[in-house]
Motif scaffolding. Structure first.
Motif, PDB file in Angstrom:
ATOM      1  N   UNK A  86       0.838  -1.209   0.000  1.00  0.00           N
ATOM      2  CA  UNK A  86       0.000   0.000   0.000  1.00  0.00           C
ATOM      3  C   UNK A  86       0.865   1.248   0.000  1.00  0.00           C
ATOM      4  N   UNK A  87       0.457   2.189  -0.840  1.00  0.00           N
ATOM      5  CA  UNK A  87       1.050   3.526  -0.833  1.00  0.00           C
ATOM      6  C   UNK A  87       0.076   4.399  -0.066  1.00  0.00           C
ATOM      7  N   UNK A  88       0.466   4.810   1.118  1.00  0.00           N
ATOM      8  CA  UNK A  88      -0.492   5.372   2.061  1.00  0.00           C
ATOM      9  C   UNK A  88       0.140   6.522   2.836  1.00  0.00           C
ATOM     10  N   UNK A  89      -0.683   7.455   3.237  1.00  0.00           N
ATOM     11  CA  UNK A  89      -0.212   8.527   4.117  1.00  0.00           C
ATOM     12  C   UNK A  89      -0.249   8.007   5.563  1.00  0.00           C
ATOM     13  N   UNK A  90       0.806   8.214   6.266  1.00  0.00           N
ATOM     14  CA  UNK A  90       0.859   7.752   7.654  1.00  0.00           C
ATOM     15  C   UNK A  90       1.141   8.943   8.560  1.00  0.00           C
ATOM     16  N   UNK A  91       0.196   9.253   9.415  1.00  0.00           N
ATOM     17  CA  UNK A  91       0.417  10.308  10.407  1.00  0.00           C
ATOM     18  C   UNK A  91       0.082   9.792  11.799  1.00  0.00           C
ATOM     19  N   UNK A 106       6.116  10.799  16.060  1.00  0.00           N
ATOM     20  CA  UNK A 106       5.044  11.153  15.134  1.00  0.00           C
ATOM     21  C   UNK A 106       5.459  10.785  13.721  1.00  0.00           C
ATOM     22  N   UNK A 107       4.630   9.994  13.048  1.00  0.00           N
ATOM     23  CA  UNK A 107       4.873   9.652  11.651  1.00  0.00           C
ATOM     24  C   UNK A 107       4.160  10.656  10.763  1.00  0.00           C
ATOM     25  N   UNK A 108       4.853  11.209   9.816  1.00  0.00           N
ATOM     26  CA  UNK A 108       4.251  12.105   8.825  1.00  0.00           C
ATOM     27  C   UNK A 108       4.930  11.859   7.497  1.00  0.00           C
ATOM     28  N   UNK A 109       4.496  10.795   6.831  1.00  0.00           N
ATOM     29  CA  UNK A 109       5.149  10.477   5.575  1.00  0.00           C
ATOM     30  C   UNK A 109       4.192   9.776   4.620  1.00  0.00           C
ATOM     31  N   UNK A 110       4.529   9.870   3.358  1.00  0.00           N
ATOM     32  CA  UNK A 110       3.903   9.071   2.315  1.00  0.00           C
ATOM     33  C   UNK A 110       4.825   7.888   2.103  1.00  0.00           C
TER      34      UNK A 110
END
Length: 284
Positions: A86-91, A106-110
């Motif tokens: 999966x290509x997903x936004x993770x925050x 804190x995760x903030x990545x694509x």
């Protein structure tokens, strides 16, 4: 490990953006698992700007895996099936207990992940991603939508780099450095677009910036970068600063190739001396 943000390439290398904080061996192990999957391109009902842009980027420029577009609430159907990635936004946010303190992560990545740990993004971390780009806030689409296509292209390029080279623990770092810096000389004939909001006031003095950089450079707004990206302008390169303010990338507007990737001289905003350092690398 040289910490930084290539589409964080590896936890033991200096490329935190492109590669995730994986470590060389982990990246090589994860590649064949993901290559044979169908990648779920996750869309978000509340964010049509993101959905439209990511769909265009994948349709035009993604060839590493087969893809399937799904809404975020459909992830549960594939959550434990390792035939999918999966290509997903993770925050997501995690708290880690350490001796004498509690750290908030804190995760903030694509990022590109192998499915298998459920649909809760708390189960996935940067080290699980085969490739990722970091953002100050991955849910703030307006802050990066204008270069999202370039970012997707660069991720696809990186995956094909991993797949197309005979990489080992021994040669990985050398090959990676070539992948991210070998084409720096092309910048002599290109115009570097610097987003005016991503640099300090001193750097926004165009005459001083041109003197430090030594090649064609322009301070531009989001619209100018978006236009170059959508038209795939072969004469334009785009500066992208790691939100952790430790490294930067220069990417081609056409194709999303990484032309240059370096650490900043001092953690914080880019300074004129960083542009002077770019010039030295380009002249090599």
């Amino acid at each position: 490990m040289r910490q930084f943000f290539l589409f964080s390439l590896l936890a033991l290398l200096s490329y935190p953006t492109l590669t995730a904080q994986n470590g060389r061996l982990r990246a090589l192990e994860e590649l064949p698992k993901i290559k044979g999957t169908t990648t779920l391109i996750v869309l978000y009902p509340e964010d049509e700007v993101y959905n439209k842009t990511i769909t265009r980027a994948i349709d035009l420029y993604w060839d590493f895996t087969e893809v399937k577009f799904v809404q975020v609430d459909e992830l549960r159907e594939y959550a434990f099936d390792t035939q999918y990635s999966m290509l997903v936004r993770n925050n997501s946010e995690r708290f880690v207990q350490r001796v004498g303190r509690t750290d908030r992560i804190q995760s903030n990545h694509l990022a590109l992940y192998l499915c298998g740990k459920g649909d809760n993004m708390m189960n996935y971390t940067g080290k699980d991603a085969l490739t990722q780009w970091l953002f100050p806030d991955v849910m703030d689409t307006q802050a990066f939508q204008f270069k999202l296509i370039t970012i997707v292209q660069s991720m696809n390029n990186y995956l094909n780099f991993l797949d197309g080279n005979k990489l080992t623990e021994i040669n990985f770092e050398r090959k990676l450095d070539e992948f991210t810096n070998k084409q720096a000389g092309e910048l002599k004939e290109m115009t570097l677009y610097v987003h005016e909001k991503e640099v300090t006031e001193k750097v926004r003095d165009l005459e001083k910036l041109k003197k430090a950089y030594g090649f064609e450079v322009q301070l531009v707004d989001k619209e100018a970068i978006s236009k170059a990206v959508f038209s795939q302008d072969a004469k334009v390169a785009i500066l992208h600063l790691d939100p952790r303010l430790r490294t930067y990338y220069i990417l081609s507007a056409k194709g999303g190739r990484i032309l240059l990737h370096q650490e900043v001289n001092e953690r914080g905003h880019l300074k004129l001396k960083d542009f002077a350092a770019m010039a030295k690398q380009i002249k090599r």
